[in-house]
Enzyme design. Sequence first.
Site, mmCIF file in Angstrom:
data_model
loop_
_atom_site.group_PDB
_atom_site.id
_atom_site.type_symbol
_atom_site.label_atom_id
_atom_site.label_comp_id
_atom_site.label_asym_id
_atom_site.label_seq_id
_atom_site.Cartn_x
_atom_site.Cartn_y
_atom_site.Cartn_z
ATOM 1 N N GLY A 20 0.818 -1.149 0.109
ATOM 2 C CA GLY A 20 0.068 -0.146 0.016
ATOM 3 C C GLY A 20 0.908 1.188 -0.057
ATOM 4 O O GLY A 20 0.379 2.225 -0.572
ATOM 5 N N LYS A 189 19.581 -13.001 1.846
ATOM 6 C CA LYS A 189 19.398 -14.156 1.127
ATOM 7 C C LYS A 189 18.290 -13.676 0.014
ATOM 8 O O LYS A 189 17.441 -12.997 0.362
ATOM 9 C CB LYS A 189 18.709 -15.089 2.080
ATOM 10 C CG LYS A 189 19.910 -15.942 2.916
ATOM 11 C CD LYS A 189 20.782 -16.412 1.897
ATOM 12 C CE LYS A 189 21.824 -17.119 2.977
ATOM 13 N NZ LYS A 189 22.900 -17.759 2.261
ATOM 14 N N GLY A 355 -16.733 3.521 17.675
ATOM 15 C CA GLY A 355 -16.866 2.284 17.977
ATOM 16 C C GLY A 355 -18.538 1.881 18.076
ATOM 17 O O GLY A 355 -19.364 2.462 17.519
ATOM 18 N N CYS A 382 -17.405 10.308 16.524
ATOM 19 C CA CYS A 382 -18.671 9.328 16.452
ATOM 20 C C CYS A 382 -19.100 8.654 17.643
ATOM 21 O O CYS A 382 -19.775 9.640 18.113
ATOM 22 C CB CYS A 382 -18.090 8.415 15.138
ATOM 23 S SG CYS A 382 -19.737 7.864 14.363
ATOM 24 N N HIS A 508 -16.431 11.323 10.863
ATOM 25 C CA HIS A 508 -15.014 11.140 11.288
ATOM 26 C C HIS A 508 -14.010 11.885 10.371
ATOM 27 O O HIS A 508 -13.576 11.757 9.371
ATOM 28 C CB HIS A 508 -14.711 9.585 10.630
ATOM 29 C CG HIS A 508 -15.544 8.573 11.349
ATOM 30 N ND1 HIS A 508 -14.886 8.022 12.182
ATOM 31 C CD2 HIS A 508 -16.731 8.293 11.191
ATOM 32 C CE1 HIS A 508 -15.862 6.999 12.704
ATOM 33 N NE2 HIS A 508 -17.069 7.004 12.198
ATOM 34 N N GLU A 510 -10.927 11.962 10.475
ATOM 35 C CA GLU A 510 -9.634 11.455 10.047
ATOM 36 C C GLU A 510 -9.650 11.080 8.797
ATOM 37 O O GLU A 510 -8.670 10.897 8.007
ATOM 38 C CB GLU A 510 -9.330 10.232 11.024
ATOM 39 C CG GLU A 510 -10.490 8.981 10.948
ATOM 40 C CD GLU A 510 -11.709 8.939 11.878
ATOM 41 O OE1 GLU A 510 -12.137 10.175 12.294
ATOM 42 O OE2 GLU A 510 -12.180 8.004 11.992
HETATM 43 N N1 GLN Z 1 -22.396 3.144 17.163
HETATM 44 C C1 GLN Z 1 -22.536 4.246 16.742
HETATM 45 C C2 GLN Z 1 -23.582 4.370 15.761
HETATM 46 O O1 GLN Z 1 -23.703 3.157 14.918
HETATM 47 C C3 GLN Z 1 -21.117 4.954 16.532
HETATM 48 C C4 GLN Z 1 -20.463 4.430 15.186
HETATM 49 C C5 GLN Z 1 -19.336 4.750 15.087
HETATM 50 O O2 GLN Z 1 -18.464 5.423 16.163
HETATM 51 N N2 GLN Z 1 -18.509 5.006 13.844
HETATM 52 O O3 GLN Z 1 -24.279 5.353 15.409
#
Ligand code: GLN
Length: 533
Positions: A20, A189, A355, A382, A508, A510
Amino acid sequence: MNNAKYIFVTGGVASSLGKGVISSSIGRLLQERGYRITIQKFDPYINVDPGMLNPNEHGECYVTIDGYECDLDLGHYERFTDIKTTNRNSYTTGRIYQDVINNERRGEYGGKTVQVVPHITDEIKRNILKIGESGDVEFVITEIGGTVGDIEGLPFLESVRQLKWELGKRAICVHLAYVPYIAAAGELKTKPTQHSVKQLQGYGIQPDLLVLRSEHQLSESLKHKVANFCNVRPACVFHSPDVPSIYEVPIRMQEQGLDSAILELCGEPVRQTPSMDGWRKYISLRNNLESELHIGFIGKYNLQDAYKSITEGLSIAGVYHGCKVHCHFIDCEQISSENVAEKLIGMDGYLICPGFGNRGIEGKIAAAQYCREHNLPTFGICLGMQVMAIEFARNVLGLKDANSMEFAPQTSHPVIDLMENQKSVSVLGGTMRLGGYKCALIQGSKAQEIYADTSVVERHRHRYELNNDYLQQYESTGMMRSGYNPETNLTEIIEIPTHRWYLGTQFHPEYTSTVMHPNPLFLDFIRACSLKD
Ligand code: GLN
């Protein structure tokens, strides 16, 4: 008309050699020479996309602007090159098979027996060619996931073989292999590399360029030896050494002339080597960092790659502020209101991670409360933002059982709730709120000041939302909504204006943070963390 040239990137000997990063580096180097490029990836696993893979197993799931859930390598592609990838840039075996099977069900194969060759390989080829057909790009870099010799990689390699034959000079193959050092013998090698090239040749693919990964310096005679055994010109054998940061790889490749060798093989004029000014400036900043910063990641996935784009985004933002960012994983399942002070000790700032699912939520809430009450720089992404909202509702609004409908459907205060259009969703894969949505920024808010704009587009990956029924209560007690979607009125950003830095985003940030253009929220978060109180 498809005039694009194709660079196939394959890997041999071992996985994790950095295909990558090599693909991204080639992309960046060609861009610096003025070419328009794109990079796509084919992954040999059966999942239709990585959306439902556990981050502890597979690392982060990256999301494209058009809402496609894909491999984290696409994050490298975007961070290196600033291109905007889409669902055309990422395919798995599962997706290819699903499309072929759907075609078969629609009767599109006219009674023929549907087979790996030609139907699966044709579908792979079609998707490789399609991305070059738009006329927008001059080079398509196609990374083939897995290692040469894997059973599941065969249809992809067969497609590459056919395309190399059909496209002639317009297609080349860069093969990445590993040269181990045997300490007892004191020798490097080349045999594993020779074998992996033989295997590739056995599939009918002659690599045009070899990139050899090795922790040790490779001599000219070793390169000659490999060239000789592999039917590759010595000038087309390159060394990819271990470097302090992956962002040095393009520079190392340019020094050896990888980009000019590619152009030559493709019949393109090789003009003067570009200076890579901006990139070199970044590397020089990165190599001269004066301070260090420690960020606590309050999350539940303890794998280096699980929050890849966030760690990269923060580390890149750190470089622009002259500091080396260290991310420390703090397992939210181990945090309780009794031990939170001890668990969170010694950090300059905190990131409450994204998460799914109930596990570790109460630990995240305890951490959010501690950070809010102790005026510690805190960024919620999120799920992290949703946790900030739940904690505030419980401890400031006094709604003791406030929760998200994701974890506690029986709660009397669902401050985080399902969107109306999500309530009827029964298929889990690919059905969240995904991809780029507009976020209008509220004048006078920290978010607006940071972005210095009236609106931005950021990428999403979630099913639940802040419940706007509680908005007035939040705003009258000190938590402000500083960003919202102008079409749906969904809340995008919350912040506490009186706090040092306490901000949560439903999106997000990021996914849009690149080496040359770090996301403004990451830059400002790092700035705030680096200010000593
Ligand atoms: N679980 C949460 C939702 O579905 C947040 C998702 C996440 O953090 N990407 O809204």
